[in-house]
Design a protein around this motif. Structure first.
Motif, PDB file in Angstrom:
ATOM      1  N   GLY A 161       0.835  -1.185   0.000  1.00 41.59           N
ATOM      2  CA  GLY A 161       0.000   0.000   0.000  1.00 41.59           C
ATOM      3  C   GLY A 161       0.870   1.234   0.000  1.00 41.59           C
ATOM      4  N   THR A 162       0.266   2.367   0.340  1.00 43.29           N
ATOM      5  CA  THR A 162       0.995   3.624   0.325  1.00 43.29           C
ATOM      6  C   THR A 162       2.098   3.658   1.373  1.00 43.29           C
ATOM      7  OG1 THR A 162      -1.019   4.744  -0.412  1.00 43.29           O
ATOM      8  CG2 THR A 162       0.753   6.125   0.452  1.00 43.29           C
ATOM      9  N   PHE A 163       1.838   3.112   2.556  1.00 44.96           N
ATOM     10  CA  PHE A 163       2.785   3.227   3.659  1.00 44.96           C
ATOM     11  C   PHE A 163       3.368   1.888   4.126  1.00 44.96           C
ATOM     12  CE2 PHE A 163      -0.254   6.765   4.079  1.00 44.96           C
ATOM     13  CZ  PHE A 163       0.621   7.837   4.015  1.00 44.96           C
ATOM     14  N   TRP A 164       2.946   0.778   3.522  1.00 46.58           N
ATOM     15  CA  TRP A 164       3.373  -0.522   4.034  1.00 46.58           C
ATOM     16  C   TRP A 164       3.932  -1.391   2.921  1.00 46.58           C
ATOM     17  CZ3 TRP A 164       3.624  -0.781   9.126  1.00 46.58           C
ATOM     18  CH2 TRP A 164       2.810   0.070   9.875  1.00 46.58           C
ATOM     19  N   ASN A 165       4.960  -2.170   3.284  1.00 43.88           N
ATOM     20  CA  ASN A 165       5.612  -3.105   2.359  1.00 43.88           C
ATOM     21  C   ASN A 165       5.655  -4.490   2.989  1.00 43.88           C
ATOM     22  OD1 ASN A 165       6.373  -0.817   0.645  1.00 43.88           O
ATOM     23  ND2 ASN A 165       7.907  -0.383   2.217  1.00 43.88           N
ATOM     24  N   GLY A 166       5.540  -5.492   2.151  1.00 43.84           N
ATOM     25  CA  GLY A 166       5.619  -6.866   2.626  1.00 43.84           C
ATOM     26  C   GLY A 166       6.873  -7.547   2.124  1.00 43.84           C
ATOM     27  N   GLU A 167       7.358  -8.521   2.865  1.00 42.89           N
ATOM     28  CA  GLU A 167       8.537  -9.270   2.452  1.00 42.89           C
ATOM     29  C   GLU A 167       8.407 -10.717   2.924  1.00 42.89           C
ATOM     30  OE1 GLU A 167      11.703  -6.972   4.118  1.00 42.89           O
ATOM     31  OE2 GLU A 167      11.448  -7.802   6.123  1.00 42.89           O
ATOM     32  N   ALA A 168       8.983 -11.619   2.148  1.00 46.30           N
ATOM     33  CA  ALA A 168       8.941 -13.039   2.493  1.00 46.30           C
ATOM     34  C   ALA A 168      10.184 -13.707   1.927  1.00 46.30           C
ATOM     35  CB  ALA A 168       7.676 -13.702   1.943  1.00 46.30           C
ATOM     36  N   GLY A 169      10.743 -14.655   2.690  1.00 48.41           N
ATOM     37  CA  GLY A 169      11.947 -15.327   2.228  1.00 48.41           C
ATOM     38  C   GLY A 169      12.444 -16.340   3.227  1.00 48.41           C
ATOM     39  N   ALA A 170      13.757 -16.556   3.235  1.00 46.75           N
ATOM     40  CA  ALA A 170      14.390 -17.533   4.119  1.00 46.75           C
ATOM     41  C   ALA A 170      15.393 -16.821   5.019  1.00 46.75           C
ATOM     42  CB  ALA A 170      15.083 -18.618   3.307  1.00 46.75           C
ATOM     43  N   ALA A 171      15.626 -17.397   6.199  1.00 53.35           N
ATOM     44  CA  ALA A 171      16.523 -16.783   7.177  1.00 53.35           C
ATOM     45  C   ALA A 171      17.372 -17.856   7.856  1.00 53.35           C
ATOM     46  CB  ALA A 171      15.715 -16.005   8.222  1.00 53.35           C
ATOM     47  N   TYR A 172      18.449 -17.370   8.486  1.00 50.54           N
ATOM     48  CA  TYR A 172      19.328 -18.279   9.237  1.00 50.54           C
ATOM     49  C   TYR A 172      19.807 -17.567  10.490  1.00 50.54           C
ATOM     50  CZ  TYR A 172      23.150 -21.350  10.515  1.00 50.54           C
ATOM     51  OH  TYR A 172      23.983 -22.198  11.208  1.00 50.54           O
ATOM     52  N   ASN A 173      19.712 -18.269  11.631  1.00 51.93           N
ATOM     53  CA  ASN A 173      20.102 -17.719  12.924  1.00 51.93           C
ATOM     54  C   ASN A 173      21.338 -18.463  13.424  1.00 51.93           C
ATOM     55  OD1 ASN A 173      20.267 -16.729  15.561  1.00 51.93           O
ATOM     56  ND2 ASN A 173      18.046 -16.668  15.808  1.00 51.93           N
ATOM     57  N   THR A 174      22.449 -17.744  13.578  1.00 49.70           N
ATOM     58  CA  THR A 174      23.684 -18.392  14.029  1.00 49.70           C
ATOM     59  C   THR A 174      23.656 -18.693  15.519  1.00 49.70           C
ATOM     60  OG1 THR A 174      24.757 -16.248  14.428  1.00 49.70           O
ATOM     61  CG2 THR A 174      24.988 -17.200  12.232  1.00 49.70           C
ATOM     62  N   GLU A 175      22.788 -17.995  16.263  1.00 46.38           N
ATOM     63  CA  GLU A 175      22.751 -18.197  17.714  1.00 46.38           C
ATOM     64  C   GLU A 175      22.222 -19.575  18.072  1.00 46.38           C
ATOM     65  OE1 GLU A 175      21.392 -15.702  21.707  1.00 46.38           O
ATOM     66  OE2 GLU A 175      20.764 -15.052  19.700  1.00 46.38           O
ATOM     67  N   ASN A 176      21.180 -20.045  17.342  1.00 42.67           N
ATOM     68  CA  ASN A 176      20.675 -21.398  17.598  1.00 42.67           C
ATOM     69  C   ASN A 176      20.998 -22.358  16.455  1.00 42.67           C
ATOM     70  OD1 ASN A 176      18.900 -20.661  15.559  1.00 42.67           O
ATOM     71  ND2 ASN A 176      17.186 -20.295  16.957  1.00 42.67           N
ATOM     72  N   ASP A 177      21.741 -21.864  15.454  1.00 41.68           N
ATOM     73  CA  ASP A 177      22.190 -22.684  14.324  1.00 41.68           C
ATOM     74  C   ASP A 177      21.015 -23.366  13.617  1.00 41.68           C
ATOM     75  OD1 ASP A 177      23.985 -23.800  12.544  1.00 41.68           O
ATOM     76  OD2 ASP A 177      24.402 -25.538  13.810  1.00 41.68           O
ATOM     77  N   LYS A 178      19.982 -22.545  13.292  1.00 40.09           N
ATOM     78  CA  LYS A 178      18.791 -23.082  12.641  1.00 40.09           C
ATOM     79  C   LYS A 178      18.345 -22.173  11.501  1.00 40.09           C
ATOM     80  CE  LYS A 178      17.066 -25.330  16.849  1.00 40.09           C
ATOM     81  NZ  LYS A 178      15.978 -25.360  17.854  1.00 40.09           N
ATOM     82  N   ALA A 179      17.755 -22.806  10.486  1.00 40.74           N
ATOM     83  CA  ALA A 179      17.176 -22.063   9.364  1.00 40.74           C
ATOM     84  C   ALA A 179      15.691 -21.840   9.613  1.00 40.74           C
ATOM     85  CB  ALA A 179      17.386 -22.833   8.065  1.00 40.74           C
ATOM     86  N   ALA A 180      15.128 -20.871   8.902  1.00 41.95           N
ATOM     87  CA  ALA A 180      13.723 -20.528   9.123  1.00 41.95           C
ATOM     88  C   ALA A 180      13.133 -19.892   7.878  1.00 41.95           C
ATOM     89  CB  ALA A 180      13.584 -19.578  10.307  1.00 41.95           C
ATOM     90  N   LEU A 181      11.805 -19.985   7.780  1.00 37.05           N
ATOM     91  CA  LEU A 181      11.060 -19.212   6.795  1.00 37.05           C
ATOM     92  C   LEU A 181      10.661 -17.896   7.436  1.00 37.05           C
ATOM     93  CD1 LEU A 181       8.738 -21.951   5.232  1.00 37.05           C
ATOM     94  CD2 LEU A 181      10.852 -21.001   4.267  1.00 37.05           C
ATOM     95  N   MET A 182      10.726 -16.810   6.663  1.00 42.15           N
ATOM     96  CA  MET A 182      10.467 -15.488   7.217  1.00 42.15           C
ATOM     97  C   MET A 182       9.393 -14.757   6.418  1.00 42.15           C
ATOM     98  SD  MET A 182      11.008 -11.975   6.808  1.00 42.15           S
ATOM     99  CE  MET A 182      12.382 -11.783   5.709  1.00 42.15           C
ATOM    100  N   ALA A 183       8.529 -14.032   7.124  1.00 48.52           N
ATOM    101  CA  ALA A 183       7.538 -13.166   6.501  1.00 48.52           C
ATOM    102  C   ALA A 183       7.385 -11.933   7.380  1.00 48.52           C
ATOM    103  CB  ALA A 183       6.188 -13.867   6.334  1.00 48.52           C
ATOM    104  N   GLY A 184       7.245 -10.772   6.757  1.00 49.34           N
ATOM    105  CA  GLY A 184       7.175  -9.560   7.564  1.00 49.34           C
ATOM    106  C   GLY A 184       6.458  -8.419   6.875  1.00 49.34           C
ATOM    107  N   ILE A 185       6.128  -7.426   7.662  1.00 47.25           N
ATOM    108  CA  ILE A 185       5.518  -6.184   7.192  1.00 47.25           C
ATOM    109  C   ILE A 185       6.344  -5.032   7.752  1.00 47.25           C
ATOM    110  CG2 ILE A 185       3.479  -4.702   7.254  1.00 47.25           C
ATOM    111  CD1 ILE A 185       1.761  -7.163   7.522  1.00 47.25           C
ATOM    112  N   VAL A 186       6.745  -4.143   6.862  1.00 45.71           N
ATOM    113  CA  VAL A 186       7.572  -3.003   7.234  1.00 45.71           C
ATOM    114  C   VAL A 186       6.936  -1.746   6.663  1.00 45.71           C
ATOM    115  CG1 VAL A 186       9.860  -1.966   7.114  1.00 45.71           C
ATOM    116  CG2 VAL A 186       9.628  -4.453   7.196  1.00 45.71           C
TER     117      VAL A 186
END
Length: 304
Positions: A161-186
């Motif tokens: 929309g005018t003020f909001w953006n969406g994103e989706a993808g893959a992520a990796y966390n070195t603290e727990n050594d695990k991969a993840a699927l990611m989705a967000g609104i910014v």
């Protein structure tokens, strides 16, 4: 009147005065002037100001050749080139549709109390309608084992929309050594509050929710105060990684920045405060870890 055989080519009517001529009662419907040659007639001196032509019948006049009306189908090419080539540079493209790239370092600073470097870096490639974004945030210890804990993601970005953006993808966390699927609104909430919400679904079923808010309080053209806050929430407990179900951690920071070099470079000094929430406080105490920490920070933020 049949005047088709008359030759008017040598007639000089420049000195004739038609101002008092009344032709309102004249019938021109049967006049045939198709053979008349008016090419040499000089009528520059004629005065038509008083001519009354209200009674003339123009119904049969053919004015199709006059300027106006619908243009021909081939009057202009669809790309507006009119058949002319674009030369060595090719067809022009609107600036908004050209893919470009950028890098933003929102935080690169030193936290004195914990002797660590905090970082938050983002790079992207694309245009205003879609982008590919690479983002990483975390901290690196400067003593002992100099461990680096980071959460990195590669995502597809698109406006919602005018003020909001969406994103989706893959992520990796070195603290727990695990991969993840990611989705967000910014985006930008009312009162110009920069807001982001990202959810990470790990391979073991753990769900992490990161919420953040930031506001720029501009003192003048260069000095800016930036308060920000971040909240972490988890769907289930994980004692191996010091995680409890629910709200786990609240991070806050206030930075005083000075924008320079066309506002692309901003050194800052600030103060940060971090506290454990809910059951995470008891878990940290059991592991002999600090429940609340605070520190003076200093660093720089920039983009290009």
């Amino acid at each position: 009147m049949d005047m088709s055989s008359m030759d008017h080519s040598s007639m000089d009517v420049s000195n004739m005065d038609h101002s008092s001529m009344d032709m309102s009662g004249m019938d021109h419907s049967s006049m045939n002037m198709s053979g008349m040659d008016h090419s040499s007639m000089n009528m520059s001196g004629m005065d038509h100001s008083s001519m009354n032509m209200s009674g003339m019948d123009h119904g049969d006049m053919d004015m199709s050749g006059m300027q106006g009306g619908e243009p021909p189908a081939d009057a202009r090419s669809p790309d507006y080139s009119n058949g002319v080539g674009y030369g060595e540079y090719g067809k022009p493209v609107m600036m908004g549709s050209l893919p470009t790239w950028g890098i933003s370092v929102d935080d690169l600073g030193y936290q004195f109390e914990d002797d660590q470097i905090n970082f938050e870096i983002e790079g992207w490639y694309g245009d205003d309608s879609r982008r590919l974004r690479l983002r990483t945030e975390g901290h690196a210890a400067t003593k002992d084992d100099k461990e680096i804990d980071s959460l990195s993601s590669l995502a597809y970005w698109q406006p919602l929309g005018t003020f909001w953006n969406g994103e989706a993808g893959a992520a990796y966390n070195t603290e727990n050594d695990k991969a993840a699927l990611m989705a967000g609104i910014v985006g930008t909430a009312p009162y110009f509050i920069e807001t982001d919400a990202r959810a990470y679904v790990y391979t073991d079923g753990q769900v992490q929710l990161d919420l953040g808010a930031e506001y720029e309080w501009r003192l003048d053209q260069h000095w800016v105060v930036i308060p920000e806050a971040g909240l972490k929430v988890f769907s289930k407990g994980d004692t191996d990684n010091n995680i409890t179900k629910g709200f786990n951690e609240l991070e806050t920071e206030v930075r005083l920045t000075y924008e320079m070099l066309s506002r692309q470079l901003s050194p800052y000094a600030g103060f940060s405060y971090e506290t454990a929430l809910s059951d995470a406080r008891d878990l940290r105490r059991q592991n002999n870890e600090d429940v609340d920490t605070s520190s003076v920070t200093a660093g720089v933020k920039f983009w290009f």
